[in-house]
Design a protein around this motif. Sequence first.
Motif, short mmCIF file in Angstrom:
data_model
loop_
_atom_site.label_atom_id
_atom_site.label_comp_id
_atom_site.label_asym_id
_atom_site.label_seq_id
_atom_site.Cartn_x
_atom_site.Cartn_y
_atom_site.Cartn_z
N ILE A 198 -2.52 4.49 6.10
CA ILE A 198 -2.66 5.57 5.11
C ILE A 198 -3.25 6.82 5.75
O ILE A 198 -2.81 7.95 5.48
CB ILE A 198 -3.53 5.10 3.93
CG1 ILE A 198 -2.80 4.00 3.14
CG2 ILE A 198 -3.89 6.26 3.01
CD1 ILE A 198 -3.65 3.29 2.11
N LYS A 268 9.85 -1.78 6.38
CA LYS A 268 9.03 -2.30 5.31
C LYS A 268 7.76 -2.94 5.89
O LYS A 268 7.80 -3.55 6.96
CB LYS A 268 9.79 -3.36 4.50
CG LYS A 268 10.91 -2.78 3.63
CD LYS A 268 10.34 -1.95 2.49
CE LYS A 268 11.44 -1.50 1.53
NZ LYS A 268 10.89 -0.65 0.45
N THR A 296 -2.46 -0.83 -2.12
CA THR A 296 -1.09 -1.34 -2.16
C THR A 296 -0.14 -0.28 -2.68
O THR A 296 0.94 -0.05 -2.12
CB THR A 296 -1.02 -2.60 -3.05
OG1 THR A 296 -1.92 -3.59 -2.55
CG2 THR A 296 0.39 -3.17 -3.07
N ALA A 297 -0.55 0.40 -3.74
CA ALA A 297 0.30 1.44 -4.33
C ALA A 297 0.51 2.59 -3.34
O ALA A 297 1.61 3.15 -3.24
CB ALA A 297 -0.32 1.95 -5.62
N LEU A 298 -0.53 2.95 -2.60
CA LEU A 298 -0.41 4.05 -1.65
C LEU A 298 0.55 3.70 -0.51
O LEU A 298 1.36 4.54 -0.09
CB LEU A 298 -1.79 4.40 -1.09
CG LEU A 298 -2.74 5.14 -2.04
CD1 LEU A 298 -4.13 5.24 -1.43
CD2 LEU A 298 -2.20 6.52 -2.38
N HIS A 300 3.02 1.47 -0.62
CA HIS A 300 4.37 1.46 -1.18
C HIS A 300 4.88 2.88 -1.41
O HIS A 300 6.08 3.15 -1.22
CB HIS A 300 4.39 0.67 -2.50
CG HIS A 300 4.47 -0.81 -2.32
ND1 HIS A 300 5.34 -1.41 -1.43
CD2 HIS A 300 3.78 -1.83 -2.92
CE1 HIS A 300 5.19 -2.72 -1.49
NE2 HIS A 300 4.25 -3.00 -2.38
N SER A 301 3.99 3.78 -1.77
CA SER A 301 4.39 5.16 -1.97
C SER A 301 4.81 5.81 -0.65
O SER A 301 5.80 6.56 -0.60
CB SER A 301 3.24 5.96 -2.59
OG SER A 301 2.96 5.48 -3.90
N LYS A 302 4.09 5.50 0.42
CA LYS A 302 4.48 6.02 1.74
C LYS A 302 5.83 5.43 2.17
O LYS A 302 6.65 6.13 2.77
CB LYS A 302 3.41 5.68 2.79
CG LYS A 302 2.18 6.58 2.71
CD LYS A 302 1.15 6.21 3.77
CE LYS A 302 1.59 6.61 5.17
NZ LYS A 302 1.34 8.03 5.47
N GLU A 303 6.06 4.16 1.87
CA GLU A 303 7.36 3.56 2.16
C GLU A 303 8.47 4.29 1.41
O GLU A 303 9.53 4.58 1.98
CB GLU A 303 7.37 2.07 1.77
CG GLU A 303 6.52 1.18 2.65
CD GLU A 303 6.47 -0.25 2.14
OE1 GLU A 303 6.29 -1.16 2.96
OE2 GLU A 303 6.61 -0.46 0.92
N LYS A 304 8.22 4.59 0.14
CA LYS A 304 9.23 5.28 -0.67
C LYS A 304 9.48 6.69 -0.14
O LYS A 304 10.63 7.15 -0.07
CB LYS A 304 8.77 5.34 -2.13
CG LYS A 304 9.80 5.97 -3.06
CD LYS A 304 11.10 5.14 -3.07
CE LYS A 304 12.12 5.71 -4.04
NZ LYS A 304 13.38 4.92 -4.03
N LEU A 305 8.42 7.38 0.26
CA LEU A 305 8.57 8.72 0.83
C LEU A 305 9.39 8.67 2.12
O LEU A 305 10.19 9.57 2.39
CB LEU A 305 7.21 9.35 1.09
CG LEU A 305 6.44 9.80 -0.16
CD1 LEU A 305 5.02 10.22 0.21
CD2 LEU A 305 7.17 10.92 -0.87
#
Length: 319
Positions: A198, A268, A296-298, A300-305
């Motif tokens: 992160i 991933k 965890t949310a952060l 996953h958000s970086k993965e989505k970005l």
Amino acid sequence: MKIAIAGAGAMGGRFGSMLSTTENPVTFIDLWAQHVQAINAHGLLVHTDHGDERVHVPAYLPQDVHGSFDLIVLFTKAMGIAPMLTALKPVITPQTHILVLGNGIGNIETISRFVPKDQIIAGVTVWSAALNGPGEITMKGDGGVTLEALGSNEAPFFKQVVQVLQDAGLKPTASHDVLAAIWRKAALNSVLNTYCTILDCNIGEFGQLPDHDAMIDGVLSEFSQIAAKQHMHFDAADTKQLIVAQFPDDKNGLHYPSMHQDMAKGRKTEIDFLNGYIAKVGARKHIATPINAMLTALVHSKEKLNELQSSREKVATPV
């Protein structure tokens, strides 16, 4: 002992390279065709504290492997264990033992779907490595391995495995409570892997942050609550001591954890088997785990970005 390294990336490459210095034949198995081709063409290029070397170990895609092995060392990501073992079913015999050293909680349960528990050796390692590109890794710093046979540590084959790891310089320790070690390593990874990913920093840089104590304690406190609910022994103070011990440069301070490497490569991550596992169990057991849930949310958000950026780049690239 015929040894296969299933997942010949950073850590698999390190273990395979070190094991190849013994008299036991080693085979690399990996899904990345370019990596396999590079290893077979030129050997695995290994950068160490003492210089560079090329390690010549045969490499195969899973579907091209034949024969059988006495020991398969699993270094796939947690989500890749089932697909890898499915592909290797033809070469797994009743005499084949599987050693799992990968990150995350729940790996043993996955492997138990493929072989009986007395063929499983579970463990953790604090060795580190980085995958630089096809056929090239960097392995620096010190480490060790803690492992336990789910059948019996007194079994002759397990004692042979410990000796082979010792001969390779991998510093093994036989344990009678490997699940506690797995939880401790998962907690370490849920701190170092996740925060370094992160914050985009290495382990030593994380240790220099003024608030690193509070960040560590928040994750470990929630781990302690979930471990207690699961009737699992977990020592937060001992785990924090292990985490802090990684900060010096001559340990793992210069290392970028595997999750950071995965994120940088657009792959991933294993977040759902680390902080995500704690958040999931907390939600199921009605235990508040806001820190692990947010981390965890952060991630996953970086993965989505990463996915969105990759899609934009493909659209912008002229055909």
